[in-house]
Write an enzyme that holds these catalytic residues in place. Structure first.
Site, PDB file in Angstrom:
ATOM      1  N   HIS A 117     -54.470  21.927  36.026  1.00  0.00           N
ATOM      2  CA  HIS A 117     -54.232  21.849  34.581  1.00  0.00           C
ATOM      3  C   HIS A 117     -53.482  23.087  34.101  1.00  0.00           C
ATOM      4  O   HIS A 117     -52.515  22.995  33.339  1.00  0.00           O
ATOM      5  CB  HIS A 117     -55.573  21.717  33.853  1.00  0.00           C
ATOM      6  CG  HIS A 117     -55.430  21.275  32.429  1.00  0.00           C
ATOM      7  ND1 HIS A 117     -56.507  21.001  31.617  1.00  0.00           N
ATOM      8  CD2 HIS A 117     -54.343  21.054  31.647  1.00  0.00           C
ATOM      9  CE1 HIS A 117     -56.089  20.637  30.423  1.00  0.00           C
ATOM     10  NE2 HIS A 117     -54.782  20.664  30.408  1.00  0.00           N
TER      11      HIS A 117
ATOM     12  N   HIS B  50     -63.621  22.123  44.552  1.00  0.00           N
ATOM     13  CA  HIS B  50     -62.759  20.969  44.275  1.00  0.00           C
ATOM     14  C   HIS B  50     -62.555  20.801  42.775  1.00  0.00           C
ATOM     15  O   HIS B  50     -61.419  20.592  42.315  1.00  0.00           O
ATOM     16  CB  HIS B  50     -63.374  19.699  44.863  1.00  0.00           C
ATOM     17  CG  HIS B  50     -62.631  18.443  44.493  1.00  0.00           C
ATOM     18  ND1 HIS B  50     -61.573  17.960  45.237  1.00  0.00           N
ATOM     19  CD2 HIS B  50     -62.784  17.591  43.448  1.00  0.00           C
ATOM     20  CE1 HIS B  50     -61.107  16.860  44.672  1.00  0.00           C
ATOM     21  NE2 HIS B  50     -61.831  16.612  43.583  1.00  0.00           N
ATOM     22  N   GLU B  51     -63.625  20.888  42.000  1.00  0.00           N
ATOM     23  CA  GLU B  51     -63.507  20.719  40.550  1.00  0.00           C
ATOM     24  C   GLU B  51     -62.683  21.838  39.929  1.00  0.00           C
ATOM     25  O   GLU B  51     -61.924  21.618  38.986  1.00  0.00           O
ATOM     26  CB  GLU B  51     -64.890  20.634  39.901  1.00  0.00           C
ATOM     27  CG  GLU B  51     -65.742  19.459  40.376  1.00  0.00           C
ATOM     28  CD  GLU B  51     -65.033  18.119  40.290  1.00  0.00           C
ATOM     29  OE1 GLU B  51     -64.144  17.964  39.426  1.00  0.00           O
ATOM     30  OE2 GLU B  51     -65.348  17.226  41.087  1.00  0.00           O
TER      31      GLU B  51
ATOM     32  N   HIS C  48     -59.001  21.178  40.017  1.00  0.00           N
ATOM     33  CA  HIS C  48     -58.443  20.429  38.890  1.00  0.00           C
ATOM     34  C   HIS C  48     -58.117  21.348  37.718  1.00  0.00           C
ATOM     35  O   HIS C  48     -57.118  21.151  37.020  1.00  0.00           O
ATOM     36  CB  HIS C  48     -59.427  19.348  38.438  1.00  0.00           C
ATOM     37  CG  HIS C  48     -59.559  18.207  39.403  1.00  0.00           C
ATOM     38  ND1 HIS C  48     -58.463  17.522  39.890  1.00  0.00           N
ATOM     39  CD2 HIS C  48     -60.654  17.620  39.953  1.00  0.00           C
ATOM     40  CE1 HIS C  48     -58.873  16.572  40.706  1.00  0.00           C
ATOM     41  NE2 HIS C  48     -60.200  16.606  40.765  1.00  0.00           N
TER      42      HIS C  48
END
Length: 228
Positions: A106, A98-99, A102
């Site tokens: 980006h 999940h991280e 991100h």
């Protein structure tokens, strides 16, 4: 006017928020005891997915605490808590992926994330001033102050709402990554969904509270102006 009919709905939303926090901790704890079939640690999963997306320069770093995992867009680093960094469980690989979602957002300039980043300095400023304007307006019955407070508070509400697609999209990417790379099997998707959906619910609850509070302030403002 400190008490309003909307407060009952806000109280319910707070209850949902507290329940969501328990769900996050409960699901993370439960699925931390279930090993992922790949045998990879959260850190290894993060590194694998980052490299597959060409993000070789994004480090995977260890941070203290539990459920402190996050992606730092300024340092461009994925930071994982110890249970996730070293863990080989369904919970660990889900949070790590999940991280990384991100980080990929980006890289690809995902619209909602870009807007959220651009809003952050403004929201950081307005959210510190809005409560004082609203409180002062209520105490002195100055509806001009309340109106200004509402405008500034609305930026914080918009920030919370924009966070929702960012988080849901990161979770969707995480599941796609893990399936594509063979990090999880079909029967493990249930556990991944449990972990990620519980986390998403906390953002939904936070956004709901903010929206209800904004509606409350607007109703007070409109009622006050009508009485004048």
């Amino acid at each position: 006017m400190f008490f309003h009919p909307m407060d009952f709905l806000i109280l319910i939303a707070f209850g949902v928020s507290i329940w969501a926090q328990f769900k996050v901790k409960g699901n993370f704890s439960k699925w931390s005891d279930v090993p992922a079939s790949s045998g990879l640690t959260g850190a290894e999963v993060a590194r694998l997915i980052l490299d597959r997306n060409g993000l070789y320069d994004v480090p995977v770093e260890l941070v203290p605490g539990t459920l402190t995992d996050h992606y730092d867009p300024i340092a461009r680093a994925v930071r994982l808590s110890e249970p996730v960094y070293y863990g080989r469980s369904i919970a660990a690989v889900s949070v790590a992926a999940h991280e990384v979602g991100h980080a990929v957002q980006h890289q690809q300039a995902y619209g909602a994330l870009v807007l959220r980043h651009r809003m952050f300095p403004l929201v950081n400023f307005t959210s510190g001033i809005a409560p004082f304007l609203l409180l002062g307006g209520f105490l002195m019955q100055q509806f001009s102050l309340i109106g200004l407070g509402i405008i500034l508070f609305s930026f914080a509400v918009a920030f919370q709402v924009i966070t929702l697609p960012v988080e849901f999209n990161a979770s969707s990417r995480a599941k796609d990554f893990m399936i594509t790379e063979g990090i999880i099997r079909n029967e493990e998707e249930r556990g991944v969904n449990k972990v990620l959906n519980a986390a998403a619910l906390t953002y939904v609850a936070a956004a709901l509270i903010s929206v209800l509070e904004l509606i409350k302030y607007v109703l007070i403002f409109v009622q006050g102006n009508n009485e004048d």
